[in-house]
Design a protein around this motif. Structure first.
Motif, short mmCIF file in Angstrom:
data_model
loop_
_atom_site.label_atom_id
_atom_site.label_comp_id
_atom_site.label_asym_id
_atom_site.label_seq_id
_atom_site.Cartn_x
_atom_site.Cartn_y
_atom_site.Cartn_z
N ARG A 1 0.82 -1.21 0.00
CA ARG A 1 0.00 0.00 0.00
C ARG A 1 0.85 1.26 0.00
O ARG A 1 0.57 2.22 -0.72
N HIS A 2 1.90 1.28 0.83
CA HIS A 2 2.71 2.49 1.01
C HIS A 2 3.96 2.52 0.16
O HIS A 2 4.64 3.55 0.09
N GLY A 3 4.30 1.38 -0.45
CA GLY A 3 5.41 1.33 -1.38
C GLY A 3 6.78 1.15 -0.77
O GLY A 3 7.76 0.97 -1.49
N ASP A 4 6.88 1.16 0.57
CA ASP A 4 8.18 1.11 1.23
C ASP A 4 7.95 0.75 2.69
O ASP A 4 7.08 1.34 3.35
N ILE A 5 8.72 -0.20 3.21
CA ILE A 5 8.54 -0.59 4.61
C ILE A 5 8.80 0.57 5.57
O ILE A 5 8.26 0.61 6.67
N GLU A 6 9.60 1.55 5.14
CA GLU A 6 9.89 2.69 6.02
C GLU A 6 8.68 3.59 6.23
O GLU A 6 8.68 4.43 7.14
N LYS A 7 7.64 3.43 5.43
CA LYS A 7 6.47 4.31 5.51
C LYS A 7 5.27 3.65 6.16
O LYS A 7 4.21 4.28 6.27
N ILE A 8 5.40 2.40 6.58
CA ILE A 8 4.22 1.66 7.03
C ILE A 8 3.95 1.86 8.52
O ILE A 8 4.85 2.21 9.29
N PRO A 9 2.70 1.61 8.98
CA PRO A 9 2.36 1.72 10.39
C PRO A 9 2.41 0.40 11.14
O PRO A 9 1.84 0.27 12.23
N VAL A 10 3.10 -0.61 10.59
CA VAL A 10 3.03 -1.97 11.13
C VAL A 10 4.37 -2.39 11.74
O VAL A 10 5.43 -2.17 11.16
N LEU A 11 4.29 -3.02 12.92
CA LEU A 11 5.39 -3.79 13.50
C LEU A 11 4.91 -5.23 13.61
O LEU A 11 3.86 -5.49 14.21
N GLN A 12 5.65 -6.15 13.02
CA GLN A 12 5.26 -7.56 13.05
C GLN A 12 6.22 -8.35 13.93
O GLN A 12 7.43 -8.21 13.82
N THR A 13 5.67 -9.18 14.80
CA THR A 13 6.51 -10.10 15.58
C THR A 13 6.41 -11.49 14.95
O THR A 13 5.35 -11.92 14.52
N GLY A 14 7.55 -12.17 14.90
CA GLY A 14 7.60 -13.53 14.37
C GLY A 14 8.41 -14.42 15.28
O GLY A 14 9.11 -13.94 16.18
N THR A 15 8.33 -15.72 15.07
CA THR A 15 9.03 -16.65 15.94
C THR A 15 9.29 -17.96 15.22
O THR A 15 8.58 -18.31 14.27
N PHE A 16 10.32 -18.67 15.67
CA PHE A 16 10.58 -20.03 15.22
C PHE A 16 10.12 -21.06 16.25
O PHE A 16 10.36 -22.25 16.09
N SER A 17 9.46 -20.61 17.31
CA SER A 17 9.07 -21.51 18.39
C SER A 17 8.03 -22.53 17.94
O SER A 17 8.01 -23.66 18.44
N LYS A 18 7.16 -22.16 17.01
CA LYS A 18 6.11 -23.08 16.58
C LYS A 18 6.54 -23.96 15.40
O LYS A 18 5.85 -24.93 15.09
N THR A 19 7.65 -23.62 14.76
CA THR A 19 8.07 -24.37 13.58
C THR A 19 9.36 -25.15 13.78
O THR A 19 9.58 -26.15 13.11
N ILE A 20 10.24 -24.70 14.69
CA ILE A 20 11.49 -25.41 14.96
C ILE A 20 11.49 -25.92 16.40
O ILE A 20 11.31 -27.11 16.64
N ALA A 21 11.68 -25.04 17.38
CA ALA A 21 11.66 -25.45 18.79
C ALA A 21 11.58 -24.21 19.66
O ALA A 21 12.29 -23.23 19.41
N PRO A 22 10.75 -24.22 20.71
CA PRO A 22 10.56 -23.01 21.52
C PRO A 22 11.71 -22.67 22.45
O PRO A 22 11.94 -21.50 22.74
#
Length: 405
Positions: free
Chosen positions: A224-245
């Protein structure tokens, strides 16, 4: 004697124990059927890949020296690069400066709350919400505002003033439900109109069993904004559910300016995430992530199907539940007059079945939220078909017992 109660900071008044973490203490009691907690199943962890990665590190003195030293606060550079490239391949173009490594996504939620909340600020959260997120936010003494369940009610005139809105778009904890593409775009519209940030919890995104994937809020915002530097989003991710917590490796992705501020918080908190754990994880995900995700989806899909069939076979018509397309959870709604907290207590005491009552997933003091006390959460992640059926059968018996009282 020291009166510790008089010394505690005021923020501790709102910090309470997690019902889920308390119930985890019961795991050693084998006679209890655990249908509440959502731990990944250790039977599917990639032991051989982790062992090989570990041996490769110890066999190379230069790698071993790096693994046993402090890592940079931002995270192990090659892992940050890999995550940035992975996000780019999957629809969220970004660079290494847009990634901070955290001790699991839970630390990411704590850091974001510390970054954005002053006492008395408003935090908007989906209803019901992940307990871990609420406990992380509680420590910073926010006022809570509930995100209405119906997107038609997402209007700026009634939902303005929040610093951020926390959501788990995919197979959310606790309900197992997923935001539609239209809902995601509507939420981005609301963020653009009000100026608030969006905190996207992406920890279950890869555990999809049915249906087509839906772009993340991070991906949609960048498009939508064309560049991650302009977005209102912070996303958290993890490998705990796919590899090991226990490796405790997660990340935050977002605009570089916000990431730089979060790095300062990381430095003050714990200096850095374990270099050894990051290096182990990197070697595994480079070659085994897709296989690990596929195995997890195969195992959890079968367990979801078993639990849904058990519910259909054993619950009275007045009981309803969600039909998750992925993730680890099913949300159950009892008849209106039933209190699920009492139901959960009786299920454990009288039928040796552990579940989590729905009231635990509501924020304290939200002005526009009515707690639905007739709900509870089930998880199928660590329960086979036979014990799940037995546990659900017992819950069905208890529903009928309480219905006639």
């Amino acid at each position: 004697m020291t009166d510790w109660n008089s010394l505690y900071a005021s923020r501790m008044d709102g910090v309470v124990a997690s019902d889920i973490r308390e119930r985890m203490k019961l795991l050693a009691a084998r006679e209890i059927i655990h249908l509440g907690g959502g731990l990944p199943d250790p039977e599917i962890f990639p032991y051989d890949a982790l062992s090989a990665a570990s041996q490769a590190i110890w066999a190379d003195r230069a790698l071993a020296r790096t693994a046993l030293q402090y890592a940079p606060s931002e995270g192990h550079g090659p892992l940050r690069t890999w995550i940035a490239e992975y996000l780019t391949r999957t629809g969220s173009p970004c660079g290494v400066d847009n990634i901070l490594i955290t001790n699991g996504s839970q630390q990411g939620l704590d850091f974001i709350a510390k970054l954005l909340l002053s006492p008395g600020d408003t935090a908007m959260v989906e209803i019901p919400s992940f307990i871990g997120a609420l406990r992380a936010f509680d420590a910073y003494q926010p006022r809570y505002l509930g995100l209405p369940e119906d997107a038609d009610d997402w209007r700026a005139e009634t939902l303005s003033g929040a610093k951020f809105c926390y959501v788990g778009p995919d197979f959310r904890n606790p309900t197992g439900t997923t935001m539609t593409l239209d809902e995601r775009n509507a939420l981005l519209d609301l963020a653009d109109t009000t100026g608030m940030a969006l905190v996207e919890d992406g920890c279950y995104e890869q555990l999809r069993y049915d249906g087509a994937p839906i772009p993340s809020l991070l991906s949609l915002a960048i498009a939508r904004h064309g560049d991650i530097e302009k977005i209102p989003v912070l996303q958290t991710g993890t490998f705990s559910k796919t590899i090991a917590p226990s490796l405790r490796v997660g990340w935050i992705a977002g605009p570089a300016d916000a990431i730089r501020k979060l790095v300062l918080i990381k430095q003050a908190s714990d200096l850095a995430t374990s270099a050894l754990n990051q290096m182990l994880l990197l070697e595994v995900v480079k070659t085994h992530l897709d296989a690990s995700i596929a195995e997890a989806c195969t195992v959890y899909r079968a367990r979801r199907d078993s639990m849904l069939k058990a519910l259909a076979d054993n619950m009275p018509e007045a009981v309803r539940w969600t039909m998750p397309e992925g993730g680890l959870y099913v949300w159950v709604e009892l008849p209106d007059h039933m209190d699920a907290t009492v139901f959960a207590q009786r299920a454990l005491a009288e039928h040796s079945v552990s579940i989590i009552s729905g009231a635990a997933f509501y924020p304290a003091g939200a002005s526009n939220v009515a707690v639905r006390r007739n709900t509870f959460r089930l998880s199928f992640s660590m329960i086979g078909a036979d014990p799940a059926r037995t546990g659900v059968e017992r819950l069905g018996v208890l529903v009928r017992e309480m219905a006639v009282v």
